[in-house]
Scaffold this motif. Structure first.
Motif, PDB file in Angstrom:
ATOM      1  N   CYS A 190      65.220  19.498  25.403  1.00 59.54           N
ATOM      2  CA  CYS A 190      63.696  19.517  24.482  1.00 59.54           C
ATOM      3  C   CYS A 190      64.853  19.253  23.349  1.00 59.54           C
ATOM      4  CB  CYS A 190      63.325  20.360  24.628  1.00 59.54           C
ATOM      5  SG  CYS A 190      61.893  20.837  26.104  1.00 59.54           S
ATOM      6  N   ALA A 191      65.676  20.259  22.898  1.00 55.87           N
ATOM      7  CA  ALA A 191      66.228  19.652  21.783  1.00 55.87           C
ATOM      8  C   ALA A 191      66.572  18.380  21.125  1.00 55.87           C
ATOM      9  CB  ALA A 191      67.215  20.476  21.315  1.00 55.87           C
ATOM     10  N   ALA A 192      67.900  17.449  22.382  1.00 55.91           N
ATOM     11  CA  ALA A 192      67.621  16.192  22.190  1.00 55.91           C
ATOM     12  C   ALA A 192      67.269  15.507  22.961  1.00 55.91           C
ATOM     13  CB  ALA A 192      69.002  16.458  23.380  1.00 55.91           C
ATOM     14  N   GLY A 193      65.895  15.701  22.919  1.00 58.38           N
ATOM     15  CA  GLY A 193      64.571  14.720  22.421  1.00 58.38           C
ATOM     16  C   GLY A 193      64.653  13.933  24.219  1.00 58.38           C
ATOM     17  N   ALA A 194      65.197  14.846  24.979  1.00 55.45           N
ATOM     18  CA  ALA A 194      64.843  13.937  26.218  1.00 55.45           C
ATOM     19  C   ALA A 194      64.165  13.685  26.872  1.00 55.45           C
ATOM     20  CB  ALA A 194      65.182  14.812  27.465  1.00 55.45           C
ATOM     21  N   PHE A 195      62.636  14.344  26.631  1.00 55.96           N
ATOM     22  CA  PHE A 195      61.191  14.321  26.947  1.00 55.96           C
ATOM     23  C   PHE A 195      60.397  13.379  25.691  1.00 55.96           C
ATOM     24  CE2 PHE A 195      62.777  17.838  28.455  1.00 55.96           C
ATOM     25  CZ  PHE A 195      63.538  17.669  29.743  1.00 55.96           C
ATOM     26  N   GLY A 196      61.177  13.357  24.617  1.00 58.58           N
ATOM     27  CA  GLY A 196      60.377  12.647  23.610  1.00 58.58           C
ATOM     28  C   GLY A 196      59.933  14.101  22.230  1.00 58.58           C
ATOM     29  N   ARG A 197      58.889  13.750  21.707  1.00 60.07           N
ATOM     30  CA  ARG A 197      58.172  14.781  20.875  1.00 60.07           C
ATOM     31  C   ARG A 197      57.843  15.561  21.594  1.00 60.07           C
ATOM     32  NH1 ARG A 197      54.423  14.918  16.920  1.00 60.07           N
ATOM     33  NH2 ARG A 197      54.733  16.987  15.455  1.00 60.07           N
ATOM     34  N   THR A 198      58.318  16.942  21.178  1.00 57.82           N
ATOM     35  CA  THR A 198      57.753  18.664  21.978  1.00 57.82           C
ATOM     36  C   THR A 198      56.701  19.200  21.334  1.00 57.82           C
ATOM     37  OG1 THR A 198      59.815  18.847  22.861  1.00 57.82           O
ATOM     38  CG2 THR A 198      58.709  19.820  23.319  1.00 57.82           C
ATOM     39  N   ILE A 199      55.714  18.980  21.821  1.00 55.75           N
ATOM     40  CA  ILE A 199      54.050  19.503  20.980  1.00 55.75           C
ATOM     41  C   ILE A 199      54.585  20.884  21.243  1.00 55.75           C
ATOM     42  CG2 ILE A 199      52.336  19.260  21.022  1.00 55.75           C
ATOM     43  CD1 ILE A 199      52.287  15.821  20.967  1.00 55.75           C
ATOM     44  N   SER A 200      54.513  21.302  22.872  1.00 62.49           N
ATOM     45  CA  SER A 200      53.824  22.709  23.570  1.00 62.49           C
ATOM     46  C   SER A 200      54.621  22.816  25.708  1.00 62.49           C
ATOM     47  CB  SER A 200      52.567  22.457  23.584  1.00 62.49           C
ATOM     48  OG  SER A 200      51.874  21.558  24.995  1.00 62.49           O
ATOM     49  N   VAL A 201      54.411  23.623  25.910  1.00 63.90           N
ATOM     50  CA  VAL A 201      55.552  23.533  27.097  1.00 63.90           C
ATOM     51  C   VAL A 201      54.636  24.778  27.474  1.00 63.90           C
ATOM     52  CG1 VAL A 201      57.574  23.928  28.206  1.00 63.90           C
ATOM     53  CG2 VAL A 201      57.638  22.623  26.281  1.00 63.90           C
ATOM     54  N   SER A 202      54.368  24.119  28.660  1.00 66.39           N
ATOM     55  CA  SER A 202      53.426  25.088  29.926  1.00 66.39           C
ATOM     56  C   SER A 202      54.549  25.281  30.635  1.00 66.39           C
ATOM     57  CB  SER A 202      52.006  25.190  30.302  1.00 66.39           C
ATOM     58  OG  SER A 202      51.101  25.142  29.078  1.00 66.39           O
ATOM     59  N   GLY A 203      54.471  26.394  31.217  1.00 67.54           N
ATOM     60  CA  GLY A 203      55.373  26.941  32.541  1.00 67.54           C
ATOM     61  C   GLY A 203      55.350  27.645  33.766  1.00 67.54           C
ATOM     62  N   ILE A 204      55.830  27.454  34.758  1.00 64.78           N
ATOM     63  CA  ILE A 204      55.658  29.057  35.595  1.00 64.78           C
ATOM     64  C   ILE A 204      56.883  28.870  36.073  1.00 64.78           C
ATOM     65  CG2 ILE A 204      55.157  29.847  38.089  1.00 64.78           C
ATOM     66  CD1 ILE A 204      52.099  28.179  37.892  1.00 64.78           C
ATOM     67  N   LEU A 205      57.913  30.787  36.037  1.00 66.38           N
ATOM     68  CA  LEU A 205      58.466  30.563  35.851  1.00 66.38           C
ATOM     69  C   LEU A 205      58.804  32.213  37.050  1.00 66.38           C
ATOM     70  CD1 LEU A 205      62.061  30.099  35.693  1.00 66.38           C
ATOM     71  CD2 LEU A 205      61.545  31.803  33.069  1.00 66.38           C
ATOM     72  N   GLY A 206      59.772  32.223  38.168  1.00 63.67           N
ATOM     73  CA  GLY A 206      59.913  33.040  38.816  1.00 63.67           C
ATOM     74  C   GLY A 206      61.361  33.435  39.348  1.00 63.67           C
ATOM     75  N   HIS A 207      61.192  34.848  39.427  1.00 63.71           N
ATOM     76  CA  HIS A 207      62.906  34.815  40.309  1.00 63.71           C
ATOM     77  C   HIS A 207      63.133  36.166  41.012  1.00 63.71           C
ATOM     78  CE1 HIS A 207      64.091  38.267  37.034  1.00 63.71           C
ATOM     79  NE2 HIS A 207      62.654  37.321  36.526  1.00 63.71           N
TER      80      HIS A 207
END
Length: 161
Positions: A144-161
């Motif tokens: 995200c910081a490197a701009g790999a996805f373009g300009r990041t506005i928001s991120v939603s996700g599901i994380l499990g471990h």
């Protein structure tokens, strides 16, 4: 309990389960890298697990919660099950400890408000989110910081471990 050298920060830990052990390992690694920090004491009601950890790490095992809450420290990590975490946080706040409690802060809005109401000053209570240093999350943040996805506005996700 061994006294901390001058300038050394002492972290005490309540809870020696999965997350408590991760915090114990993290502080120990920081100390091994030359940082002036150490784990002073660890409390867990499951004494066999506590005794086993004490053989591998340099800390004072503490049998009773009241005993570790009476010990001075720079940071008290509370990593115990949710059904006892609120009472433990409340007791620690009443004694003036600076606390890192593992998420969630409370099991519901009422418990969270109860804890927030007794915080004595800004910065006394922090809530840990242990997922942010997982390799996949680190890689996502880097991308995200490197701009790999373009300009990041928001991120939603599901994380499990």
């Amino acid at each position: 309990m061994v006294a901390a050298p001058t300038g050394m920060k002492t972290v005490n830990i309540v809870g020696a389960g999965l997350i408590g052990q991760k915090r114990l390992t993290a502080v120990t690694k920081l100390q091994q890298r030359g940082h002036a920090i150490r784990v002073g004491a660890v409390h867990d009601p499951f004494h066999p697990q506590l005794a086993a950890l004490a053989k591998s790490y340099p800390f004072t095992p503490v049998d009773h919660l009241d005993e570790i809450l009476a010990m001075p420290c720079d940071l008290l990590v509370i990593a115990c099950p949710h059904d006892v975490a609120v009472a433990t946080v409340n007791q620690a706040l009443d004694r003036g400890h600076h606390i890192l409690v593992e998420k969630p802060l409370g099991r519901n809005l009422q418990e969270t408000r109860q804890i927030a109401a007794i915080v004595q000053h800004p910065g006394q209570l922090r809530v840990g989110l242990n997922c942010r240093f997982m390799p996949g999350v680190c890689a996502l943040l880097h991308d995200c910081a490197a701009g790999a996805f373009g300009r990041t506005i928001s991120v939603s996700g599901i994380l499990g471990h």
